[in-house]
Design a protein around this motif. Sequence first.
Motif, PDB file in Angstrom:
ATOM      1  N   VAL A  35       0.838  -1.193   0.000  1.00 37.96           N
ATOM      2  CA  VAL A  35       0.000   0.000   0.000  1.00 37.96           C
ATOM      3  C   VAL A  35       0.876   1.247   0.000  1.00 37.96           C
ATOM      4  O   VAL A  35       1.770   1.390   0.836  1.00 37.96           O
ATOM      5  N   LEU A  36       0.603   2.131  -0.963  1.00 35.30           N
ATOM      6  CA  LEU A  36       1.362   3.382  -1.046  1.00 35.30           C
ATOM      7  C   LEU A  36       0.556   4.500  -0.401  1.00 35.30           C
ATOM      8  O   LEU A  36      -0.616   4.709  -0.747  1.00 35.30           O
ATOM      9  N   ILE A  37       1.170   5.192   0.559  1.00 37.67           N
ATOM     10  CA  ILE A  37       0.520   6.343   1.199  1.00 37.67           C
ATOM     11  C   ILE A  37       1.407   7.568   1.026  1.00 37.67           C
ATOM     12  O   ILE A  37       2.602   7.451   0.752  1.00 37.67           O
ATOM     13  N   GLY A  38       0.796   8.734   1.222  1.00 34.88           N
ATOM     14  CA  GLY A  38       1.553   9.987   1.120  1.00 34.88           C
ATOM     15  C   GLY A  38       0.630  11.089   0.639  1.00 34.88           C
ATOM     16  O   GLY A  38      -0.473  10.821   0.121  1.00 34.88           O
TER      17      GLY A  38
ATOM     18  N   CYS B 293       2.486  13.211  -4.497  1.00 30.68           N
ATOM     19  CA  CYS B 293       3.779  12.529  -4.268  1.00 30.68           C
ATOM     20  C   CYS B 293       4.018  11.419  -5.296  1.00 30.68           C
ATOM     21  O   CYS B 293       5.121  10.884  -5.376  1.00 30.68           O
ATOM     22  N   GLY B 294       2.975  11.055  -6.057  1.00 32.33           N
ATOM     23  CA  GLY B 294       3.178  10.083  -7.141  1.00 32.33           C
ATOM     24  C   GLY B 294       2.669   8.681  -6.844  1.00 32.33           C
ATOM     25  O   GLY B 294       3.078   7.726  -7.512  1.00 32.33           O
ATOM     26  N   LYS B 295       1.760   8.563  -5.882  1.00 35.50           N
ATOM     27  CA  LYS B 295       1.280   7.222  -5.490  1.00 35.50           C
ATOM     28  C   LYS B 295       0.718   6.432  -6.670  1.00 35.50           C
ATOM     29  O   LYS B 295       1.009   5.257  -6.838  1.00 35.50           O
ATOM     30  N   THR B 296      -0.114   7.109  -7.476  1.00 32.62           N
ATOM     31  CA  THR B 296      -0.780   6.388  -8.558  1.00 32.62           C
ATOM     32  C   THR B 296       0.206   5.986  -9.658  1.00 32.62           C
ATOM     33  O   THR B 296       0.239   4.817 -10.070  1.00 32.62           O
ATOM     34  N   SER B 297       1.025   6.917 -10.116  1.00 30.71           N
ATOM     35  CA  SER B 297       1.920   6.565 -11.223  1.00 30.71           C
ATOM     36  C   SER B 297       2.999   5.583 -10.776  1.00 30.71           C
ATOM     37  O   SER B 297       3.320   4.623 -11.490  1.00 30.71           O
TER      38      SER B 297
ATOM     39  N   ASN C  73      -5.542 -10.114  -2.097  1.00 34.15           N
ATOM     40  CA  ASN C  73      -4.141 -10.532  -2.045  1.00 34.15           C
ATOM     41  C   ASN C  73      -3.408 -10.138  -3.314  1.00 34.15           C
ATOM     42  O   ASN C  73      -4.019  -9.959  -4.355  1.00 34.15           O
ATOM     43  N   ASN C  74      -2.094 -10.035  -3.182  1.00 33.89           N
ATOM     44  CA  ASN C  74      -1.248  -9.894  -4.357  1.00 33.89           C
ATOM     45  C   ASN C  74      -1.533  -8.633  -5.172  1.00 33.89           C
ATOM     46  O   ASN C  74      -1.585  -8.682  -6.398  1.00 33.89           O
ATOM     47  N   ILE C  75      -1.724  -7.532  -4.483  1.00 34.10           N
ATOM     48  CA  ILE C  75      -2.033  -6.274  -5.180  1.00 34.10           C
ATOM     49  C   ILE C  75      -1.072  -5.164  -4.728  1.00 34.10           C
ATOM     50  O   ILE C  75      -0.460  -5.248  -3.669  1.00 34.10           O
ATOM     51  N   VAL C  76      -0.983  -4.141  -5.582  1.00 36.48           N
ATOM     52  CA  VAL C  76      -0.400  -2.860  -5.174  1.00 36.48           C
ATOM     53  C   VAL C  76      -1.574  -1.884  -5.096  1.00 36.48           C
ATOM     54  O   VAL C  76      -2.389  -1.814  -6.021  1.00 36.48           O
ATOM     55  N   LEU C  77      -1.661  -1.152  -4.000  1.00 37.18           N
ATOM     56  CA  LEU C  77      -2.788  -0.244  -3.784  1.00 37.18           C
ATOM     57  C   LEU C  77      -2.293   1.180  -3.537  1.00 37.18           C
ATOM     58  O   LEU C  77      -1.551   1.435  -2.578  1.00 37.18           O
ATOM     59  N   ALA C  78      -2.697   2.085  -4.422  1.00 35.84           N
ATOM     60  CA  ALA C  78      -2.435   3.511  -4.192  1.00 35.84           C
ATOM     61  C   ALA C  78      -3.647   4.087  -3.462  1.00 35.84           C
ATOM     62  O   ALA C  78      -4.793   3.740  -3.782  1.00 35.84           O
ATOM     63  N   THR C  79      -3.410   4.950  -2.486  1.00 35.82           N
ATOM     64  CA  THR C  79      -4.505   5.481  -1.673  1.00 35.82           C
ATOM     65  C   THR C  79      -4.613   6.989  -1.844  1.00 35.82           C
ATOM     66  O   THR C  79      -3.652   7.645  -2.266  1.00 35.82           O
ATOM     67  N   GLY C  80      -5.755   7.538  -1.474  1.00 37.42           N
ATOM     68  CA  GLY C  80      -5.898   8.994  -1.443  1.00 37.42           C
ATOM     69  C   GLY C  80      -5.043   9.558  -0.309  1.00 37.42           C
ATOM     70  O   GLY C  80      -4.845   8.884   0.712  1.00 37.42           O
TER      71      GLY C  80
ATOM     72  N   ILE D 178       4.036   1.599   2.401  1.00 38.07           N
ATOM     73  CA  ILE D 178       5.194   2.396   1.979  1.00 38.07           C
ATOM     74  C   ILE D 178       4.775   3.864   1.911  1.00 38.07           C
ATOM     75  O   ILE D 178       3.861   4.229   1.167  1.00 38.07           O
ATOM     76  N   TYR D 179       5.432   4.682   2.715  1.00 33.11           N
ATOM     77  CA  TYR D 179       5.148   6.117   2.703  1.00 33.11           C
ATOM     78  C   TYR D 179       6.074   6.793   1.694  1.00 33.11           C
ATOM     79  O   TYR D 179       7.293   6.761   1.837  1.00 33.11           O
ATOM     80  N   LEU D 180       5.474   7.395   0.674  1.00 40.49           N
ATOM     81  CA  LEU D 180       6.242   8.137  -0.331  1.00 40.49           C
ATOM     82  C   LEU D 180       6.355   9.584   0.150  1.00 40.49           C
ATOM     83  O   LEU D 180       5.393  10.353   0.068  1.00 40.49           O
ATOM     84  N   LYS D 181       7.511   9.900   0.672  1.00 40.38           N
ATOM     85  CA  LYS D 181       7.722  11.211   1.316  1.00 40.38           C
ATOM     86  C   LYS D 181       8.263  12.211   0.298  1.00 40.38           C
ATOM     87  O   LYS D 181       9.145  11.868  -0.488  1.00 40.38           O
ATOM     88  N   SER D 182       7.714  13.419   0.326  1.00 39.41           N
ATOM     89  CA  SER D 182       8.155  14.411  -0.657  1.00 39.41           C
ATOM     90  C   SER D 182       8.307  15.782  -0.018  1.00 39.41           C
ATOM     91  O   SER D 182       7.587  16.130   0.920  1.00 39.41           O
ATOM     92  N   SER D 183       9.225  16.571  -0.566  1.00 38.61           N
ATOM     93  CA  SER D 183       9.388  17.940  -0.073  1.00 38.61           C
ATOM     94  C   SER D 183       8.219  18.805  -0.561  1.00 38.61           C
ATOM     95  O   SER D 183       7.601  18.509  -1.603  1.00 38.61           O
ATOM     96  N   ILE D 184       7.954  19.863   0.173  1.00 38.04           N
ATOM     97  CA  ILE D 184       6.863  20.772  -0.202  1.00 38.04           C
ATOM     98  C   ILE D 184       7.149  21.420  -1.564  1.00 38.04           C
ATOM     99  O   ILE D 184       6.258  21.562  -2.395  1.00 38.04           O
ATOM    100  N   ASP D 185       8.402  21.783  -1.817  1.00 44.33           N
ATOM    101  CA  ASP D 185       8.727  22.423  -3.104  1.00 44.33           C
ATOM    102  C   ASP D 185       8.393  21.504  -4.266  1.00 44.33           C
ATOM    103  O   ASP D 185       7.824  21.930  -5.280  1.00 44.33           O
ATOM    104  N   CYS D 186       8.727  20.232  -4.129  1.00 43.76           N
ATOM    105  CA  CYS D 186       8.452  19.270  -5.196  1.00 43.76           C
ATOM    106  C   CYS D 186       6.937  19.089  -5.373  1.00 43.76           C
ATOM    107  O   CYS D 186       6.428  19.098  -6.495  1.00 43.76           O
ATOM    108  N   LEU D 187       6.230  18.972  -4.262  1.00 44.49           N
ATOM    109  CA  LEU D 187       4.767  18.823  -4.340  1.00 44.49           C
ATOM    110  C   LEU D 187       4.149  20.039  -5.018  1.00 44.49           C
ATOM    111  O   LEU D 187       3.277  19.910  -5.878  1.00 44.49           O
TER     112      LEU D 187
END
Length: 174
Positions: free
Chosen positions: A6-9, A13-17, A72-79, A99-108
Amino acid sequence: MNKPIVLIGIMGCGKTSIGYKLSYALSKSFFDTDDELVKKTGVTIRDIFDIEGEAGFRKREVNMLGNIIKLNNIVLATGGGIVLEEDNRKLLKELGFVIYLKSSIDCLYDRLKDSKNRPLLANVSDKKQALADILAIREPLYLECADVVIDVSYKDSYAVVDQIKETLSNVKNY
Ligand code: S3P
């Protein structure tokens, strides 16, 4: 192990792509809570916010996560706001490899400054400040749920996918 990855952030930050590319690289199915809500309701996330408010959206998001995270057996991007609800945090910690996808404010800010699809940024005059305010509230919640933190600021999504694959290869049972 077939636990969902599961991708959070925060938004942008790019969770979906990243999630889509990761699912392909790992031969897993890809889901995205927002996409599933759009499919289920037939309207956009913005419409849900307009019609039902943020509270209505959050209720739908809780139900959707509850259904998808059992797969089972999935990758999940979340809001980006998934961690706001305690029920969601519990589910993420119990059932997901998070997995937390951490990003700087400038990049966001660079990625979101022209976006029209983020209801929480729609009516604010200073988007950068709004992102910083949202992140200040959510960062502890992302960290509370995360098994792994990956810094994605200004990184190419394929490089992030490689980094996640490398990380997973060092995790017992993965
Ligand atoms: C939200 C983020 C959005 C979407 C909704 C609310 C938030 O998803 O779920 O607009 O609360 O941060 P992304 O993080 O994919 O933009």
